[in-house]
Scaffold this active site. Structure first.
Site, PDB file in Angstrom:
ATOM      1  N   TRP A 182       0.896  -1.157   0.000  1.00  0.00           N
ATOM      2  CA  TRP A 182       0.000   0.000   0.000  1.00  0.00           C
ATOM      3  C   TRP A 182       0.929   1.200   0.000  1.00  0.00           C
ATOM      4  CZ3 TRP A 182      -1.230   4.222   3.201  1.00  0.00           C
ATOM      5  CH2 TRP A 182      -2.431   4.870   2.892  1.00  0.00           C
ATOM      6  N   GLU A 215     -16.518   4.292  -0.143  1.00  0.00           N
ATOM      7  CA  GLU A 215     -15.416   3.324  -0.180  1.00  0.00           C
ATOM      8  C   GLU A 215     -15.503   2.383  -1.373  1.00  0.00           C
ATOM      9  OE1 GLU A 215     -13.779   1.852   4.066  1.00  0.00           O
ATOM     10  OE2 GLU A 215     -15.916   1.595   3.844  1.00  0.00           O
TER      11      GLU A 215
END
Ligand code: G6P
Length: 605
Positions: free
Chosen positions: A74, A485
């Site tokens: 990430w 999201e």
């Protein structure tokens, strides 16, 4: 954030590392990579995007070797690219890293001045370059790793692999979790026990500041002071680490569907059916508490927001609630009669952990509500309360939310009783209501087809507004968060009464407005706000119960939930909050379980 894994195996490790990375992919999926030692030399493959890209690359260009390290990323420093993908290599060392090296600029300048040439924008490459240069200067691999670790500032979990060393991984934990797995003539390292579960059920968790020398015959662990130390080996329950979709299309779908069973079983840990009380761990009490401080991030924060209403209403306890990333930086006033509660699914969220460390020693008790009992937050709190939700893989939290609500409800009721705010009879009534939650949640889940149809038009919207009052306000916020999201539709939540103070200017015929309004004490007021929206052609979807629809008058679109007592309504309305987002995302064809830019466990500030 990122996931790391290392294996000293008996067989070719690349496919096994790939499989372990799959189990860590929830931590990030900007890029992935593996390095192995093959005939004494380091070799590596890296690919941008999801693991499937690395998997494809390995089909065309296999990676040989029985020892290796792997990473799923990430992005923090440097965008997603092959150059920035881990493992990073400098000369005879390769490194995988989870976390952030705060002094990397200073180290990078120092190493560049010595002639090092960097090929990425990452902080991680600095670690590899530093260890590589120490090897060049004649240090042994272990010495190079140890000296490198001594120079690093920040929070991280690391694994080093060296050319010429087929039986060595050095790993370290500072701020980010790391587990060592013990096999038969094989050893493993991973960001969590989930990653290691198919390979071994014997796991040692490194403590903060530990580092370890791993060979196939075992692990030597050293503490932050450099003294060799012993850390216990734990047996993990492999059943609890099963991470398949059980026939569902997505993990999120499976996790939503699991809620009734999880809530039913989890309540049993706090209140068995054979007695009418609530059992809490010894030492946990609220009678002497003068104020609750609740801290969390994301969905867990909204669970706390619901719980604030419960603690105030049922226990008469003042509650101060904050987002973890804000809490520490506003000089919160703490007292030695305060109880602080930290809520976190992963138990590793860096902001929540930092907030916990900030209050330690300044309040009477530090309590955590977590899904992972081996996590840093659980281990660093005085008392950790498990939510018993089982592994949650979908990046958008669902079952953890309702399971967090349940533990917080249990605490609020017990606090109410202990503080004399609830009578025995009131307590018994509310506990009985809590026992009825799984059945009602199952009924709410049965509205799936209706929700699927409703979301067809919603999926065309550019913006969506969510409204609610009282405990429904955090539910509206959770609904908006879920929608953002996973469907990437811009969504905002407002306390319904606040609408007239600004957001009403947004209302027009193209704006869907989703209103959470069970028929409770605030219903009439919420309906007035709904009328204000309808008068301006806003596209209202009212989520209510039979009585609510009877009293609301004409409403363009409605979704009926079971009628439930006010106390437990947040559990039931969590279902449409989740499912509206899920089906909207399906209509839009987005990646439900791994939405762009997000990660499930956020171990950086
Ligand atoms: C991330 C996740 C959210 C989660 C939040 C807090 O942002 O995407 O789903 O609510 O972190 O995580 P925690 O593990 O502390 O509950």
């Amino acid at each position: 954030m990122c996931g790391i894994v290392g294996i000293l195996g008996k067989h070719e490790v690349a496919p096994i590392i790939l499989d372990a990375l799959k189990r860590l992919e929830y931590r990030g999926y900007d890029s992935a990579g593996i390095a192995t030692v093959n005939n004494g030399a380091l070799d590596r493959r890296r690919a941008v995007g999801k693991l499937i890209n690395l998997s494809d690359l390995l089909v065309h260009d296999p990676l040989r070797g029985k020892s290796g390290i792997g990473h799923t990323r990430w992005a923090t420093h440097g965008g997603p690219s092959v150059a920035n993908a881990h493992p990073h290599q400098a000369g005879r060392v390769a490194v995988v890293h989870n976390g952030i090296i705060e002094n990397f600029r200073e180290l990078r300048e120092e190493l560049s001045a010595e002639g090092a040439s960097f090929s990425s924008q990452t902080d991680t490459e600095t670690i590899a370059q530093l260890a590589g240069s120490l090897l060049e200067k004649g240090r042994s691999p272990v010495e190079a790793a140890r000296e490198t670790l001594a120079r690093l500032k920040g929070a991280f979990a690391l694994a080093f692999l060296f050319s010429g060393e087929d039986d060595l991984i050095v790993c370290a934990r500072r701020g980010s979790p790391l587990a060592i797995g013990h096999g038969e003539g094989e050893m493993f390292v991973g960001s969590d026990a989930l990653a290691l579960a198919p390979m071994t059920d014997r796991v040692t968790y490194l403590e903060e500041g530990d580092w370890a020398i791993i060979t196939r015959s075992g692990a030597q662990i050293f503490d932050a002071e450099g003294h060799q130390t012993h850390r216990p080996m734990n047996r993990i329950n492999v059943e609890e680490t099963r991470v398949d979709k059980s026939g569902h299309r997505h993990f999120m779908a499976k996790e939503m569907a699991e809620q009734p069973a999880i809530l039913q079983a989890a309540l049993g840990f706090y209140s068995g059916l054979d007695h009418d009380g609530i059992d809490l761990p010894d030492g946990l009490g609220f009678a002497a508490t003068d104020r609750l401080i609740m801290v969390a991030c994301g969905t867990a924060y909204y669970a706390c927001q619901v719980a604030k209403y419960w603690f105030e209403r049922y226990a008469g306890l003042p509650v101060e609630l904050d987002i973890a990333s804000e809490f520490r930086y506003r000089n919160p006033v703490l007292g030695d009669s305060n109880t602080a509660i930290f809520v976190s699914q992963s138990g590793e969220t860096a902001d929540t952990l930092a907030a916990l460390r900030h209050v330690k020693g300044q309040v009477a008790q530090v309590v955590s509500v977590v899904n992972v009992m081996t996590s840093s937050i659980a281990r660093e709190s005085d008392i950790a309360l498990p939510i018993h939700a089982g592994p949650e893989i979908g990046v958008a939290s669902t079952k953890a939310f309702t399971a967090q609500l349940q533990v917080l409800a249990v605490l609020a009721l017990r606090a109410g009783l202990d503080r004399g705010h609830l009578s025995e009879a009131e307590f018994a009534t509310l506990l009985a209501q809590l026992r009825s939650v799984p059945g009602y949640v199952a009924q709410a889940l049965d509205r799936e087809e209706e929700i699927r149809l409703l979301t067809e038009s919603l999926s065309q919207a550019r913006d969506v507004l969510f409204l609610g009052r009282g405990v429904m306000y955090p539910l509206a916020q959770e609904g908006a968060l879920k929608l953002k999201e996973i469907s990437y539709i811009h969504a905002e939540a407002y306390a319904a009464g606040e609408l007239k103070h600004g957001p009403i200017a947004l209302i027009d015929k193209d704006l869907p407005v989703i209103i959470f309004a069970p028929h409770d004490a605030l219903f009439e007021k919420t309906v007035s706000n709904m009328q204000e929206v309808m008068a301006r052609q806003g596209q209202v979807l009212l989520i209510s119960d039979a009585q609510g629809f009877a009293d609301a008058g004409e409403v363009p679109t409605r979704l009926q939930m079971p009628a439930v007592p006010e106390f437990i309504a947040p559990f039931i309305y969590a279902v449409p909050a989740q499912m509206i987002a899920y089906h909207t995302a399906l209509h839009r064809g987005t990646d439900v379980d791994q939405p762009r830019n997000l990660a499930k466990s956020v171990t950086v500030e």
